[in-house]
Scaffold this motif. Structure first.
Motif, PDB file in Angstrom:
ATOM      1  N   CYS A 365       0.848  -1.204   0.000  1.00 37.68           N
ATOM      2  CA  CYS A 365       0.000   0.000   0.000  1.00 37.68           C
ATOM      3  C   CYS A 365       0.883   1.253   0.000  1.00 37.68           C
ATOM      4  O   CYS A 365       0.610   2.225  -0.710  1.00 37.68           O
ATOM      5  N   TYR A 372      -5.952   5.173   1.047  1.00 33.75           N
ATOM      6  CA  TYR A 372      -6.824   4.009   1.254  1.00 33.75           C
ATOM      7  C   TYR A 372      -7.920   4.353   2.239  1.00 33.75           C
ATOM      8  O   TYR A 372      -7.751   5.183   3.132  1.00 33.75           O
ATOM      9  N   TYR A 373      -9.005   3.648   2.030  1.00 32.06           N
ATOM     10  CA  TYR A 373     -10.169   3.868   2.861  1.00 32.06           C
ATOM     11  C   TYR A 373     -10.060   2.946   4.081  1.00 32.06           C
ATOM     12  O   TYR A 373      -9.837   1.744   3.936  1.00 32.06           O
ATOM     13  N   GLN A 430      -4.865  -1.537  -6.692  1.00 33.67           N
ATOM     14  CA  GLN A 430      -5.301  -0.781  -5.518  1.00 33.67           C
ATOM     15  C   GLN A 430      -6.601  -1.336  -4.917  1.00 33.67           C
ATOM     16  O   GLN A 430      -6.740  -1.437  -3.707  1.00 33.67           O
ATOM     17  N   GLN A 434      -6.968  -2.656  -1.191  1.00 35.63           N
ATOM     18  CA  GLN A 434      -7.989  -2.036  -0.345  1.00 35.63           C
ATOM     19  C   GLN A 434      -8.844  -3.115   0.340  1.00 35.63           C
ATOM     20  O   GLN A 434      -9.092  -3.061   1.545  1.00 35.63           O
ATOM     21  N   LYS A 471      -9.958   8.269   5.125  1.00 40.83           N
ATOM     22  CA  LYS A 471      -9.066   7.952   4.001  1.00 40.83           C
ATOM     23  C   LYS A 471      -7.664   8.373   4.401  1.00 40.83           C
ATOM     24  O   LYS A 471      -7.478   9.424   5.011  1.00 40.83           O
TER      25      LYS A 471
END
Ligand code: MSP
Length: 485
Positions: A365, A372-373, A430, A434, A471
């Motif tokens: 990541c 990222y959430y 991604q 995620q 986020k």
């Protein structure tokens, strides 16, 4: 279920914490943490602590040169409490049976039994094991007529005048309640053992000892020559703790005693009988675990095979030690452990498993340099399924199987990563990353009651609170379960 009261046995103050104590206490701790999440902090009450009276304690104090036994138990209390605090055991109350409020409570309770006509004076002639703090019946002895658990010099022949409690009057009622499941003993084999022993016939039991033989105890009401038998007052801690803390209301909700198989008779026959005689409601459940053995043998100093809680904590960390002991919970039968077994399990599930998984995914990541959430959302179906499996296992105290569920989840995510190979096309991955990230957060939240420190560390690293989605860019997180050297 609205409230949950969970107890461990209270441990003899003269002993030192061993793996058996660590097992029961960690199991109670995990259950208390689970129900705090389910029912709210204020609806859970968890007690553990020390049994500070009796021959064992008196003799040990004298051996160590204490003429004031209270000073000796005060010292032991500090040592035990420190050990529990260092291990982050989330007890709400630490029991001490030398607390004057406990003593008063016990005296009143015994007076009630006397008033209800269930106590009489008689002569006891037979064996007493100082190690077990128990009057031995025929079924307690091995083929050689000795206590199977303690050295022969721990067993003494006694002939003394004692107060007796009419256990024989209440045992049939206890059997009936067990059969109806109004009083539940888990697992089933432990319930069967109790029922079959009741069927063989139950005798009344002695509930006091002459003061000239043992002075370190609570005086019997209206008789200064007798002290209350240590086991009877120890059992009463389960009620006196609530009384002392003004939490009596918890006795009406779900009440669970955790204990080992050697003390099942005390908890599942004598304790309910005392409650019936005092006209108090009974506890709801007891979970009776079996014994941990080391490579098939009883742990003992003379065999040199003792593993201490400290050995586990210093080698695997607090969460590691917790996870490993719960994964070895002897559910129906004794279970076998060795340091080699613990090493392998730790490496497979925690170090190469969860720790490595979190390190890999956060690194990937980080490398995408995207946001990222973070939330506890994710696939609702998976979440509901897992939560309901945990709920069912918790009801049966199958904490060992719960650790397997976590193992399965870690393996599942590892396989996914191996199949998708996100590092080959990082920018396009991604969405996948995620998904894995959310799954990890969900797992840490769900298994928080078993891995509380890890969960806290990861959430702190992401600066994420469970209540708030956000986020964020992800930074690499390493060192969660270091490799063993
Ligand atoms: N003081 C009593 C309990 C009174 S409760 C009202 C007592 N104390 S103890 O210090 O001997 O602790 C006993 C606990 O440790 C029991 O639950 C017992 O089953 C457990 N264990 C002792 N050895 C064990 C193993 N090898 N494995 C698992 N648990 C074991 O009894």
């Amino acid at each position: 279920m609205k409230t949950f009261y969970i107890t461990t046995p209270i441990y003899y103050a003269n002993g030192s914490p061993h793996l058996g104590h660590f097992l029961t206490t960690s199991a109670a701790d995990a259950l208390a943490r689970y129900y705090r999440q389910e029912l709210g902090e204020e609806n859970v009450f968890f007690t553990t602590g020390l049994d500070e009276h009796g021959t064992n304690v008196e003799q040990s104090a004298k051996k160590e040169g204490y003429s004031n036994i209270q000073e000796y138990v005060d010292r032991r209390f500090n040592e035990w409490k420190k050990m529990f605090d260092v291990s982050q055991i989330s007890y709400d109350y630490f029991v001490r049976t030398t607390n004057p409020k406990h003593k008063d409570f016990v005296k009143k309770f015994i007076s009630t039994l006397v008033d209800n006509g269930d106590v009489y004076k008689a002569k006891y002639k037979g064996k007493y094991c100082n190690g077990c703090e128990k009057f031995l019946t025929k079924s307690d002895l091995d083929e050689r007529g000795l206590c199977p658990l303690h050295r022969p010099d721990q067993v003494v022949e006694v002939e003394e005048e004692n107060y007796f409690f009419k256990l024989s009057k209440y045992a049939p009622k206890v059997a009936e309640l067990l059969q109806k499941n109004s009083l539940r003993i888990l697992p089933d084999n432990k319930k069967k053992e109790i029922l079959s022993r009741i069927n063989q016939g139950v005798e009344d039991i002695s509930i006091s000892r002459p003061k000239e033989k043992i002075s370190w105890g609570i005086e019997f009401p209206n008789d200064s020559n007798q002290v209350i038998y240590v086991w009877v007052e120890a059992l009463l801690n389960y009620l006196s703790s609530l009384h002392i803390n003004k939490k009596e209301i918890f006795w009406e909700g779900q009440t669970t005693h955790l204990l080992g198989k050697d003390i099942s008779w005390f908890h599942n026959v004598i304790w309910p009988s005392l409650l019936l005689s005092a006209k108090k409601p009974l506890f709801k459940e007891s979970f009776v675990h079996s014994f941990l053995k080391v490579a098939g043998q009883k742990m003992s100093k003379s065999l040199g095979n003792v593993i201490t809680p400290q050995d586990l904590i210093s080698r695997y960390g607090l969460d590691g030690a917790r996870f490993l002991i719960l994964s070895s919970l002897p559910y129906k039968n004794d279970s076998d452990v060795t340091m080699d077994y613990f090493d392998k399990k730790y490496s497979a599930v925690l170090s190469n498993g969860l720790g490595n998984l979190i390190s890999r995914i956060t690194k990937l990541c980080e490398n995408t340099s995207k946001e990222y959430y973070l939330s506890l959302g994710g696939s609702l179906k998976t979440q509901e399924q897992l939560k309901s499996k945990i709920k069912d296992l918790i009801k049966d105290y199958k904490l060992n199987e719960i650790t397997l569920l976590l193992e399965e989840q870690i393996n599942f995510l590892d396989k996914e990563i191996q199949t998708v190979k996100p590092w080959e096309n990082l920018e396009e991955s991604q969405e996948f990353l995620q998904g894995v990230l959310l799954h990890i957060l969900f797992l840490l939240h769900t298994f928080n009651f078993i891995l509380p420190q890890t969960s806290k560390k990861v959430f702190a690293h992401f600066n994420f609170t469970r209540e708030q989605d956000k986020k964020s860019k992800i930074k690499h997180l390493t060192g969660l379960f270091p490799r063993l050297s």
